[in-house]
Scaffold this motif. Structure first.
Motif, short mmCIF file in Angstrom:
data_model
loop_
_atom_site.label_atom_id
_atom_site.label_comp_id
_atom_site.label_asym_id
_atom_site.label_seq_id
_atom_site.Cartn_x
_atom_site.Cartn_y
_atom_site.Cartn_z
N CYS A 88 0.81 -1.23 0.00
CA CYS A 88 0.00 0.00 0.00
C CYS A 88 0.84 1.28 0.00
CB CYS A 88 -0.98 0.01 1.18
SG CYS A 88 -0.21 0.20 2.80
N GLY A 89 2.11 1.17 0.33
CA GLY A 89 2.99 2.32 0.31
C GLY A 89 2.96 3.20 1.55
N ARG A 90 2.13 2.82 2.54
CA ARG A 90 2.08 3.64 3.76
C ARG A 90 3.35 3.43 4.58
NH1 ARG A 90 -3.19 2.17 6.90
NH2 ARG A 90 -2.50 0.09 6.29
N THR A 91 3.74 4.47 5.29
CA THR A 91 4.86 4.39 6.21
C THR A 91 4.36 4.03 7.60
OG1 THR A 91 4.71 6.75 6.67
CG2 THR A 91 6.20 6.08 4.88
N PRO A 92 5.21 3.51 8.47
CA PRO A 92 4.76 3.10 9.80
C PRO A 92 4.04 4.21 10.58
CG PRO A 92 6.90 2.17 9.39
CD PRO A 92 6.61 3.11 8.25
N ASP A 93 4.47 5.45 10.40
CA ASP A 93 3.83 6.55 11.14
C ASP A 93 2.46 6.92 10.58
OD1 ASP A 93 4.79 7.76 8.82
OD2 ASP A 93 5.59 9.51 9.86
N GLN A 94 2.00 6.22 9.54
CA GLN A 94 0.66 6.40 8.99
C GLN A 94 -0.28 5.25 9.37
OE1 GLN A 94 2.03 6.62 4.88
NE2 GLN A 94 1.43 8.78 4.81
N ILE A 95 0.25 4.27 10.11
CA ILE A 95 -0.51 3.06 10.42
C ILE A 95 -0.73 2.98 11.93
CG2 ILE A 95 -0.55 0.54 10.24
CD1 ILE A 95 1.38 0.88 7.80
N PRO A 96 -1.98 3.09 12.37
CA PRO A 96 -2.28 3.11 13.81
C PRO A 96 -1.67 1.94 14.60
CG PRO A 96 -4.24 3.71 12.59
CD PRO A 96 -3.21 3.27 11.57
N GLU A 97 -1.65 0.76 14.03
CA GLU A 97 -1.08 -0.41 14.72
C GLU A 97 0.35 -0.14 15.20
OE1 GLU A 97 0.23 -5.01 13.74
OE2 GLU A 97 -0.84 -3.86 12.21
N SER B 265 9.91 5.26 17.94
CA SER B 265 9.12 5.64 16.77
C SER B 265 8.37 4.43 16.23
CB SER B 265 10.03 6.19 15.67
OG SER B 265 10.86 5.15 15.17
N ALA B 266 7.41 4.69 15.35
CA ALA B 266 6.70 3.61 14.68
C ALA B 266 7.66 2.83 13.78
CB ALA B 266 5.53 4.17 13.89
N ASP B 267 8.62 3.51 13.17
CA ASP B 267 9.62 2.83 12.35
C ASP B 267 10.38 1.79 13.18
OD1 ASP B 267 8.90 4.49 10.24
OD2 ASP B 267 10.96 5.15 9.83
N ALA B 268 10.80 2.19 14.37
CA ALA B 268 11.53 1.26 15.24
C ALA B 268 10.66 0.07 15.63
CB ALA B 268 12.02 1.99 16.49
N ALA B 269 9.39 0.31 15.87
CA ALA B 269 8.48 -0.79 16.20
C ALA B 269 8.42 -1.79 15.06
CB ALA B 269 7.09 -0.24 16.53
N PHE C 235 8.33 -3.65 4.48
CA PHE C 235 7.52 -4.57 5.27
C PHE C 235 6.16 -4.63 4.61
CE2 PHE C 235 6.42 -0.40 6.67
CZ PHE C 235 5.10 -0.45 7.07
N ILE C 236 5.32 -5.52 5.08
CA ILE C 236 3.93 -5.55 4.62
C ILE C 236 3.07 -5.37 5.87
CG2 ILE C 236 2.10 -6.90 3.55
CD1 ILE C 236 4.20 -8.24 1.83
N CYS C 237 2.27 -4.31 5.86
CA CYS C 237 1.42 -4.04 7.01
C CYS C 237 0.40 -5.17 7.18
CB CYS C 237 0.74 -2.68 6.88
SG CYS C 237 -0.54 -2.57 5.61
N THR C 238 -0.14 -5.27 8.36
CA THR C 238 -1.06 -6.36 8.67
C THR C 238 -2.26 -6.38 7.74
OG1 THR C 238 -0.34 -6.31 10.98
CG2 THR C 238 -2.44 -7.40 10.51
N ASP C 239 -2.85 -5.23 7.46
CA ASP C 239 -4.01 -5.18 6.56
C ASP C 239 -3.66 -5.76 5.19
OD1 ASP C 239 -5.57 -4.01 8.53
OD2 ASP C 239 -5.37 -1.98 7.70
N CYS C 240 -2.56 -5.33 4.62
CA CYS C 240 -2.16 -5.82 3.30
C CYS C 240 -1.76 -7.29 3.34
CB CYS C 240 -1.01 -4.98 2.75
SG CYS C 240 -1.50 -3.30 2.27
N TYR C 241 -1.11 -7.70 4.40
CA TYR C 241 -0.69 -9.09 4.54
C TYR C 241 -1.91 -10.02 4.53
CZ TYR C 241 1.82 -13.15 6.41
OH TYR C 241 2.36 -14.39 6.60
N ILE C 242 -2.94 -9.63 5.25
CA ILE C 242 -4.17 -10.43 5.29
C ILE C 242 -4.87 -10.41 3.93
CG2 ILE C 242 -6.49 -10.57 6.29
CD1 ILE C 242 -5.14 -9.62 8.95
N LYS C 243 -4.98 -9.23 3.32
CA LYS C 243 -5.62 -9.11 2.00
C LYS C 243 -4.87 -9.92 0.94
CE LYS C 243 -7.59 -4.57 2.84
NZ LYS C 243 -7.44 -3.13 2.60
#
Length: 75
Positions: free
Chosen positions: A6-15, A27-31, A46-54
């Motif tokens: 999806c191209g989102r960065t960690p600081d754009q993803i609430p998780e 930071s969210a990047d470190a997480a 990385f692949i965010c959880t939403d995209c990984y599931i989709k």
């Protein structure tokens, strides 16, 4: 660093924002670097959880192949 799908960065993803706030990560990047199983440091993706599931929860070999293909393209 961004989600390879999806191209989102960690600081754009609430998780990842919440994970960083609820821990000692600065930071969210470190997480993502320390907690996200799909993160690959050589590609800094990385692949965010939403995209990984989709995507059907692909095997890590398939995830890494995606990173390699993207590295060779303009994305």
């Amino acid at each position: 660093m961004k989600c390879a799908i999806c191209g989102r960065t960690p600081d754009q993803i609430p998780e990842y924002i919440n994970l960083a706030k609820g821990s000692d990560y600065q930071s969210a990047d470190a997480a993502v670097r320390y907690e996200e199983g799909t993160y690959h440091p050589a590609y800094d993706k990385f692949i965010c959880t939403d995209c990984y599931i989709k995507a059907g929860q692909p095997l890590m070999t398939d995830v890494y192949e995606l990173y390699v293909r993207q590295e060779g393209s303009a994305n």
